[in-house]
Structure formats: C-alpha cells, structure tokens
Design a protein around this motif. Structure first.
Motif: not given
Length: 723
Positions: A326, A330, A332, A334-339, A341-342, A371
């Motif tokens: 993975y 992204d 951005s 938001r993309g870093r935060v989503r990454h 969290v995953k 988290l």
C-alpha cells in the motif's frame, strides 16, 4: 531449525555441523552453508554459557571483580541488581545479585569486589509465565548470587544512575513520574494499576524503549539536520553529517535505556542503514529484512530464544509488507491521515496472532489506543521528553518547570491507562498452540494480498480466524499442579470454570500468586473461578489470595481460619461441583491453625479420584483412614510437600495411588521430597511427579485414561512455549 531441538546437543553435533559446512562449501551450497554456520554458532554459544555456569557454581564463595550494570531494585530486605564480571575466566557474563542491607551508595557504574554465594538460574516453569532460564541465555546471565562480603573499588555512578537519582529526588511525586522514567531511562516502577492499563490498552510497546523509540529519535534528528542544511549554504555540511549525528543521538538514547536488547537491535539496523546510505546502495524490503535478521543472529544467536526478537522481526516484516503493498499515493493531508489509519488498523489486526499466542487475549481498545497515542507520543511526548532531558543538563538544579510541563503532556496517556485498568478491557481467550497462532497469522496476512475489489472475501478471511478461535472445544476435566516453587497451588478445571486449591507462597517481596498462579489461570482461559480453597493459614499456601479475590470477585472463599473476607468452612464445600463429586475432611483434634488443620479435599471426576492433603502429618492421615476406611485414590498430592512426617507407608499402601504428585522448589533447603518418602514410593512402585523436576503438571481426565503433560518434558523448548 535450531528452535525445535528439545535439548542442547552434545559436542559431537557441533563437530558434525562443522564437517557439513566444509562439505557445503566444497559443493558451493551457500544456503546450507549459512544454515549450518548459524546452527554451529548457536550450539557453541549455548555450550559456552553452560560451561561458564558450571565453573562458577563449582567455586566455593569466590571473590569476583565486576561492575554494577543496572539500577538497583529495593525489596523489603534485599537490593537486587545485575552485575557484570569484568576480570577472570567469566569476563563479560552477568550475575544477578541480592545484597541484604546494601549501602545507599550502591549504584550503576560502580566497580566492586564481591564475595558471592551462587546457585543456578532456575525458577518455576509454567506455561503462561516468563521462562527465566531461557531469558538467562539471552542476557548472558550465568548465576543468581548473594553478596557475602564486598569491597568498593570505584565510587562514581555512571550517567544513567545520576540522572535517575536526580529525577527521583526532583519529580518523584509527579503522577506521571513512572512514565517519564520509562520513556527516558527505561526504568518502569509501575504500579499494578498501570500494568493492567498497559495490557488493557495494548500500549506496552510505547512505554518500553525499543526500536520504535530509537528509530523515531534517529528520524527526528536526521530531519532536523536536513532542515538546517536547507536554511543557509554555510550549513550544507549538516547534510553530510546528518546520518552520523542522528546515529550518535540514537546511541545516547540507547545508553540512557541501559543498552537494553531491543535498543541494541535497533542500533544494529540503523548502523546498517547509515552504511548503505554512505555507499549509495539501495536494497529491496526483503533484502533489508533478511540482512538485518542475519546481522542480529550473527551478533548473538541466542536472541532466537527471546520472544521479543520474534515479535520485532515479525512487526518489521509487517511494516515492509504494508509499505510495499500500500504505497502512499495521495500526499494530501486527508490522504496521509487515511493511510495512517489503514496502517494502524492492519498492524493491530495482524499483531493479534502473536498476542493470542503469548498473552492469551485481545485488547479491544488496541486500535483506538494506537490511533490516538502512537502519533501523540511520536510527534509530541517523546520529542519533548528528550528536549526536557537536555534542559535538565543545562538548567539550574532546582528548576522543575520543564518536568511539570512533561507531566501535562503525559496526562492524557496516564489517565487513559488508568481508565483501561479500571474498566478491565481485556478479552481473555484460551491458550493457543504455536500451530493455531501461525494459522491465524497466515489467514490475517492474506488480507495484504487480496485485491481491493474482493471485499466479501476479505471479510470472510478476517472472520475465519476468530471463528476458529471461538469455536466450541470438547470440554473435559483437567487437573493442574502449578509450579509455584516451595508451596502449593492446584487447579481443577472444566472448560472456562475452575476450583483452586491454595495459591502458592509469599516470601518477602516475592509473590507467587501474581507471578505464577494468576498468569496460569489466564493461560488456561479460566473466566469463572467458583471456589478458592485455602487449606490452612501458612503463607506458602495462602500467598496473596486477595489478588485472586480481586481478579475473580464472584469466587466463593473456603477457609477455616480468619481471612478478613466473607468465607465458608472446609466442610461446607458442596458434594457435587459441576459433574464431579467432592469430599472434604478436617481433623477434629487439630489446633485452629497449623499443618494438621489442613482442609483435605477428595475429588472424583470422570471416574478418577484425586486426594489433596495439604500439610497433614501422619497423625491426621491415620485419623482420615479411620473416618474413611475404604479410601482409595488415583492421584495423591503428597502431604507437606513430601516431608518425612507425612505420606507414611501404611497410608500410601491403603490409598494405593497410581501417581504421587508433589509441589516443591528445586534444591529447596528442606530436602523435599525427603529420601524417606522417595524410598516408600519406590517400595510400593508408585511413580512420583514433582514440580521441581517436571515444572507445571497438567493431567487431562477422560473416562478412559489420564493423560499427563509435564511442562519441562514437552517436545518443544520452553522459549517457544512462553518467554
């Protein structure tokens, strides 16, 4: 492969492996050459450790010269600390010392001449508890010794001890003092409540200085040096020196942590990374992982006997797998935060397999805790604590504002741990085998490789391990003789319910109830303890029984002496427990307290009979036979740990046990079980199972047979079962 050897092979095996190495080199079989080299090195290290242990134990109260290498832990009567021998044939090996009435001046870094009396490193062996003997190999620890006399050679404390004493004097009363010392000096003077909180929130990896902390500091310092290089042309040299300055900072942090083994592993990996950077070489993730593992095992092959080693390499492999599978696309916010969290979700999920294997449960707060507090500690807590340490070195001695601010920064973590402990967020599951844990890990890891277009298949694979773990098992009776050293603790179990007979000893600051009994109950998946029977008032049987009452608040306490808690007498035990029959007996002539006042418990489960006799003497044995002239048993717990005053010939001949069980410490000063009792058992051809020799003994009871599983005679070494 060396992990699966049940014993350490003789020197002949080492010679055989060296011959194989030459053959493999001749035929250029490089993989098998490396494998044989690894096995040879491991065997050589083990044999060297055993050789030095035997030589040291053969000496009579020797004088040895060495250095204190740990901050001392103070018990009621003794100071305990690690001491490294730095002169003579045992140079470089560690000894764990106990010193009664040690002087206050004693501290890490000092050099002493000690006259010592030593014994082998040996402790009770139970699944679910730390295996001290394997840990001795990992640390290079050759003996446990008592100081008989001492001469101080160098008075000065080292830097770590000075900092610890300074912090203890200045901020010892701050609520988060234990967290501050844990994250700066690797010392964890935690209360029981904080330990429970760490378990319930799955944040133990944040509080123990490890590769995460060392790598984090390296990254922060390296990034800071690059930032300076971008500010001005005159500071371009910072770019060239960045990896070395960062490595020096990581080394200093490891020094503060006492060069604990996890920090040494991290330093090895960082040295390799810096070397590759200087050589302008890039390795794939798999090459990097294999190279680091090889270097670690080359430095100390005995690290394979440490569970922390396997947890570390497993976690690093997962990180590499995640980054490969993975990649961050992204960039951005938001993309870093989503990454992130995953990443945390997958790591928490995949680390559940070793958690099940080694800690026998799951913390439902793990994902939420990580988290919140992994970024909190990474971005704020650890950087600020290291800055506070630097301020401590330059500010006036009376300044405390920087530590008061650290207390505020740590307050959210501190209160979260207390909350987790108070709510007891820990899902206890039955103990898993190595095979089942590997199966769970493989199923969960398959999530990495499934395409994103197969959500149903992903969900099925996620649920399958937990269906496997929670699938109803065949419930049968088990009897467990827990190895508590010189004391008694017996568990009668069916499924997740049980009856506990005695709880082991308490000697000074040592508490077998917390060290061995409660971990064993957790390991066996005991969720409901119905009865706690205290045979009599001696401390080697009552232990810290209040801790059992706290852990299992619904348990019914059975005792014939005053405990200060609601209780019922021995004779009030029910005649039927689940589908087993119980019978209790207590001497009508014994004093209210003492060995002869022991509650004798007879159990019949699945047609097999067990007799637990406490510490009764021959006099009460005769009284018992008078009351029960037809008394027979299949399993007999020897009275008073095998003392010659119990288990007399007439009693043994009358009850006719198939097996005699005994609970005693190895090399105990009482000589239990006595040679007289051994002779009686030998005369009647009754096999003896003794915890001093076999460790914990598990007996599975079915209608057809008794299956006996002594812990020390399992086919796998102890470090694979629990370390």
């Amino acid at each position: 492969m060396s992990l699966f050897l049940p014993i350490v092979p003789a020197l002949l095996w080492l010679i055989f492996l060296l011959s194989l190495i030459l053959i493999c080199l001749y035929y250029r079989l490089l993989f098998f050459t490396g494998l044989c080299c690894a096995l040879s090195l491991w065997l050589w290290q083990v044999q060297q450790h055993q050789l030095h242990t035997q030589r040291l134990l053969s000496l009579s109260d020797p004088w040895l010269k060495g250095q204190v290498v740990s901050i001392r832990q103070q018990d009621e009567d003794f100071s305990r600390f690690l001491w490294q021998i730095n002169e003579g044939p045992h140079q470089g090996y560690l000894v764990r010392l106990r010193w009664q009435d040690a002087p206050q001046v004693l501290g890490q870094g000092q050099h002493w001449w000690f006259k010592v009396r030593c014994k082998a490193v040996r402790s009770p062996a139970n699944p679910g508890s730390a295996y001290v003997e394997a840990n001795a190999y990992v640390l290079g620890l050759v003996a446990n010794c008592v100081v008989k006399d001492a001469v101080l050679l160098e008075h000065e404390w080292d830097h770590r001890q000075q900092l610890y004493q300074r912090l203890k004097a200045k901020i010892g009363d701050l609520p988060s003092f234990s967290l501050i010392t844990a994250l700066t000096l690797g010392e964890r003077p935690f209360s029981d409540e904080l330990w429970l909180g760490l378990q319930a929130t799955a944040l133990g990896h944040l509080i123990s200085i490890s590769g995460f902390h060392i790598g984090l500091l390296f990254g922060w310092v390296y990034g800071l040096m690059l930032l300076l290089a971008n500010i001005h042309l005159r500071l371009l040299v910072c770019r060239q020196w960045a990896p070395f300055v960062a490595l020096a900072a990581a080394w200093y942090y490891s020094l503060l942590a006492g060069f604990a083994i996890p920090t040494l592993r991290a330093l090895v990996a960082l040295v390799l990374a810096v070397y590759l950077m200087q050589q302008h070489r890039r390795l794939s993730y798999s090459q990097s992982w294999l190279l680091v593992c090889g270097l670690l095992l080359l430095l100390n092959p005995l690290w394979v006997m440490s569970i922390s080693f396997w947890l570390t390499v497993y976690a690093v492999a997962l990180i590499f797998l995640f980054v490969w599978r993975y990649p961050l696309l992204d960039h951005s916010f938001r993309g870093r935060v989503r990454h992130a969290v995953k990443f945390q979700a997958l790591m928490t999920l995949l680390m559940s397999a070793p958690t099940l294997l080694f800690f026998h449960g799951i913390a439902p707060l793990a994902l939420l805790s990580n988290l919140i507090f992994v970024p909190w500690c990474s971005l704020l807590v650890i950087p600020y604590l290291l800055v506070a340490l630097l301020l401590e070195l330059v500010l006036p001695a009376h300044a405390v504002w920087h530590w008061q601010l650290a207390d505020l920064v740590l307050a959210p973590l501190y209160h979260w741990l207390l909350y987790g402990a108070a709510m007891d967020y820990w899902w206890l599951l039955p103990a898993q085998t190595v095979f089942s844990a590997l199966l769970v890990a493989l199923l969960l890891m398959a999530v990495f490789f499934l395409p994103g277009s197969a959500p149903k298949l992903r969900l099925s694979l996620l649920l399958l391990p937990f269906v496997f773990l929670l699938w109803p098992k065949v419930v049968q009776w088990q009897l467990h003789l827990i190895d508590v050293g010189q004391g008694t603790a017996v568990l009668l179990q069916k499924g997740d319910r049980g009856l506990l007979y005695d709880v082991g000893p308490v000697y000074g600051s040592f508490n077998a109830t917390e060290a061995y009994v409660l971990p064993y109950l957790h390991y066996q998946g005991i969720r409901q303890l119905d009865y706690l029977v205290l045979s009599h008032a001696d401390s080697d049987h009552t232990g810290a029984f209040s801790e059992v009452l706290k852990t299992y608040p619904k348990v019914q306490l059975i005792a014939d002496f005053q405990t200060g808690y609601p209780q019922q007498p021995c004779l009030a035990l029910p005649a039927v427990y689940l589908d087993a029959r119980l019978g209790s007996f207590r001497s009508a002539y014994a004093k209210p307290e003492g060995n002869d006042s022991s509650c004798v418990l007879a159990i019949e489960a699945a047609g097999w009979r067990t007799l637990l006799t406490g510490d009764i003497s021959n006099k009460v044995e005769t009284e018992l036979l008078s009351a029960e002239p037809d008394l027979k048993t299949d399993l007999l717990l020897l009275g008073h740990h095998g003392s010659k005053s119990s288990s007399h010939l007439s009693f043994l001949a009358q009850v006719q046990p198939l097996f005699a069980l005994n609970s005693a410490a190895a090399n105990n000063s009482y000589g239990h079980p006595s040679k007289e009792v051994r002779a009686r058992l030998s005369l009647l051809q009754i096999p003896l199972l003794n915890t001093a020799d076999q460790g914990a003994i598990r007996i599975e009871i079915t209608d057809q047979q008794l299956d006996i599983w002594p812990y020390r005679q399992q086919p796998l070494p102890f470090w694979l079962q629990k370390q």
